[in-house]
Design a protein around this motif. Structure first.
Motif, short mmCIF file in Angstrom:
data_model
loop_
_atom_site.label_atom_id
_atom_site.label_comp_id
_atom_site.label_asym_id
_atom_site.label_seq_id
_atom_site.Cartn_x
_atom_site.Cartn_y
_atom_site.Cartn_z
N ASN A 35 0.19 -5.94 1.31
CA ASN A 35 1.06 -5.35 0.30
C ASN A 35 1.28 -6.26 -0.90
OD1 ASN A 35 1.29 -3.29 2.11
ND2 ASN A 35 3.36 -3.81 2.78
N ALA A 37 0.93 -6.46 -4.64
CA ALA A 37 0.76 -5.45 -5.68
C ALA A 37 -0.45 -5.78 -6.55
CB ALA A 37 2.00 -5.37 -6.54
N ASN A 126 7.08 -14.97 -6.80
CA ASN A 126 7.19 -13.67 -7.44
C ASN A 126 8.04 -13.80 -8.70
OD1 ASN A 126 6.11 -11.31 -5.65
ND2 ASN A 126 7.04 -12.77 -4.23
N PRO A 130 7.30 -6.46 -7.82
CA PRO A 130 5.96 -5.87 -7.73
C PRO A 130 5.98 -4.42 -8.21
CG PRO A 130 6.97 -6.01 -5.56
CD PRO A 130 7.91 -6.68 -6.51
N TRP A 132 3.70 -0.86 -8.09
CA TRP A 132 2.54 -0.14 -7.61
C TRP A 132 2.29 1.05 -8.54
CZ3 TRP A 132 4.61 -3.41 -4.19
CH2 TRP A 132 3.74 -4.03 -3.30
N GLU A 137 1.56 3.55 -3.72
CA GLU A 137 2.50 3.09 -2.71
C GLU A 137 2.15 3.70 -1.34
OE1 GLU A 137 3.30 5.07 -5.18
OE2 GLU A 137 3.97 6.92 -4.22
N LEU A 140 0.58 1.25 1.22
CA LEU A 140 1.34 0.12 1.77
C LEU A 140 1.19 0.05 3.29
CD1 LEU A 140 4.64 0.38 -0.27
CD2 LEU A 140 2.92 -1.41 -0.40
N SER A 145 6.42 -6.41 5.07
CA SER A 145 7.47 -6.07 4.13
C SER A 145 6.99 -6.32 2.71
CB SER A 145 8.72 -6.88 4.42
OG SER A 145 8.48 -8.24 4.19
N VAL A 146 7.67 -5.69 1.77
CA VAL A 146 7.35 -5.88 0.37
C VAL A 146 8.34 -6.89 -0.18
CG1 VAL A 146 7.28 -4.76 -1.87
CG2 VAL A 146 6.43 -3.58 0.14
N ARG A 147 7.86 -7.86 -0.94
CA ARG A 147 8.72 -8.93 -1.41
C ARG A 147 9.24 -8.63 -2.80
NH1 ARG A 147 4.16 -8.86 1.44
NH2 ARG A 147 3.13 -9.44 -0.48
N ASP B 129 13.56 -3.32 5.88
CA ASP B 129 12.11 -3.45 5.76
C ASP B 129 11.60 -4.79 6.28
OD1 ASP B 129 9.53 -2.70 4.88
OD2 ASP B 129 9.80 -3.94 3.10
N ASN B 130 12.42 -5.82 6.19
CA ASN B 130 11.90 -7.15 6.53
C ASN B 130 12.05 -7.49 8.01
OD1 ASN B 130 14.69 -8.08 6.78
ND2 ASN B 130 14.71 -7.95 4.56
#
Lengths: 255, 211
Positions: A35, A37, A126, A130, A132, A137, A140, A145-147, B129-130
């Protein structure tokens, strides 16, 4: 807590640089799996994140002796990680069986101390949230997880794949601490069209990498810094091995 | 000690002065009480909105009347993933026709089964999510290597009780998270339990539960 800890299992990667053609499949596979981007301009250092980055090496000689090699660089998952010892908030640790260095992004405060300490430039910050492109998306990976902006991230040896392999072992009633060779491999390992990347438990004699790291041509990056990386490179070309560490002019190359 | 005994002599005067000072301090006490009521009671209620499940499904009917096992709907697949909540199609194995007179079933049938739509179930235990969680290591077979839990006992370590009517779902207005998720210390109470650390893979390393 000391930064060094011995584990029964040691997940390791062996990359054969003589087989690597520099095609970049591993980078793409990594980005899609984890994930990251898509960046508009992959060369923009402020924007682009590369958990795995392919470097080009050159022997610096003119034709006809000119030679190049490509070197994919994931996180080395060092045995003595300098990033862990400098993190002020325990957001990155090396405390799990297998020796993968964790990166808990909700805990990270973005001080970037770890980035400064990493001799391999394996960590990325970052600077922006991010983005997308609409529709993307859907690609994914749910187990990663997305940061958000403001945190540091890095290669995790596709840790979610380790957990998936363990879950399968639980469901099949096998021992999750004794995964067979190939049950858990990273996305880049799978994607390499030339089979240059091998992955497994280097402490387990039943895994291929156990033998591969014993090759006289195997070396690790900047080995003499004492970081004890869990990524090995193999090259039969001496000049490539010589670039893997800082040698004095009169010193012979290892291997 | 000695000082204090000596100062008891002009007690009367001190007392009246104290009373007067109390009048001055009273608004602060009232303020504190108001702040506590706001902080402990009003704010947490304001923080969460309440939602009902889109379909008033009752476990009691399905487990005790229809005689279904938990595994029929919530199973760990052979590859270690969790099937979570059945799709409408799987429910429709029985609900192809109306089985009773209840309004809830009517709603389910009209709005979901006939158009072939999926129900947007609200998950009380939906983690951020994490967080990485998986049911495979927490399965009955696995725990019962050492314990003797019943199925419901096991689920209740971590889940709200859904036996009768589906409980109201509370969502945090800011983060969008459910109120009834398991917090990190609750996971750790079990993972960091010395008895588990020794004999099981329950590990308190950050990356076990985070992704």
């Amino acid at each position: 807590m000391s930064a060094t800890q011995e584990f029964r299992i040691k997940w390791g990667m062996v990359i054969d640089l003589d087989k690597c053609t520099g095609c970049g499949s591993c980078m793409v596979a990594c980005q899609a799996e984890n994930n990251v981007a898509p960046a508009e301009d992959g060369l923009n250092r402020r924007r682009a994140l590369n958990w795995l980055l392919v470097y080009r090496l050159s022997n610096g000689k003119p034709f006809p002796d000119h030679d190049i090699a490509y070197l994919p660089r994931p996180c080395m998952q060092c045995g003595k990680p300098s990033c862990v010892s400098v993190c002020p908030v325990v957001a990155t640790t090396k405390d799990e069986e297998g020796g993968i260095v964790s990166q808990v992004t909700p805990r990270c405060i973005g001080c970037r101390y770890c980035m400064a300490s990493c001799p391999y430039h394996a960590r990325y910050f970052n600077w922006h949230d991010p983005v997308w492109p609409a529709g993307m998306e859907k690609t994914l990976t749910p187990d990663v997880s997305v940061r958000p902006r403001g945190v540091v991230e890095k290669c995790t040896f596709c840790h979610h794949r380790l957990m998936a392999a363990k879950d399968r072992a639980y469901a099949e009633g096998r021992d999750p601490e004794k995964l067979p060779d190939g049950a858990y491999v990273t996305s880049c390992t799978e994607a390499c069209p030339n089979g240059a990347i091998s992955f497994g438990d280097v402490n387990n004699p039943e895994h291929k990498v156990h033998e591969l790291i014993k090759s006289p041509y195997a070396f690790r990056l900047l080995e003499r810094l004492g970081t004890d990386p869990q990524v090995w490179y193999v090259s039969r070309r001496e000049w490539v091995r010589r670039l893997g560490d800082n040698y004095l002019n009169n010193e012979p190359t290892k291997g | 000690m000695e000082d204090r005994q000596e100062s008891t002599a002009p007690q009367k005067e001190v007392c009246s002065r104290f009373k007067c000072r109390l009048c001055g301090v009273a608004p602060f006490f009232v303020g504190i009480v108001v702040a506590l009521v706001f902080g402990w009671w009003l704010f947490p209620t304001l923080m969460f909105n309440s939602q009902e499940q889109p379909v008033q499904f009752t476990h009691d009917t399905h487990v005790n009347v229809a005689g279904l096992d938990c595994n029929y709907c919530h199973k760990i697949r052979p590859d270690g993933t969790f099937s979570a909540i059945p799709t409408t199609k799987e429910c429709a194995v029985c609900h192809q026709v109306l089985l009773g007179e209840s309004r809830a079933e009517r709603v389910f049938w009209d709005e979901y089964v006939r158009p072939g739509k999926e129900v947007a179930w609200l998950i009380y235990q939906k983690q951020p999510d994490n967080v990485f969680f998986s049911h495979a290591p927490h399965s009955l077979e696995n725990c019962n290597n050492c314990h003797e839990f019943s199925k419901t006992e096991l689920c209740l370590f971590c889940h709200v009780n859904v036996k009768d009517k589906a409980p109201t779902y509370h969502e945090n207005r800011l983060s969008g998270y459910s109120k009834d998720t398991m917090k990190m210390w609750q996971c750790e109470r079990c993972h960091a339990n010395p008895n588990h650390l020794a004999g099981t893979a329950a590990n308190n390393a950050c990356f076990v539960c985070h992704k």
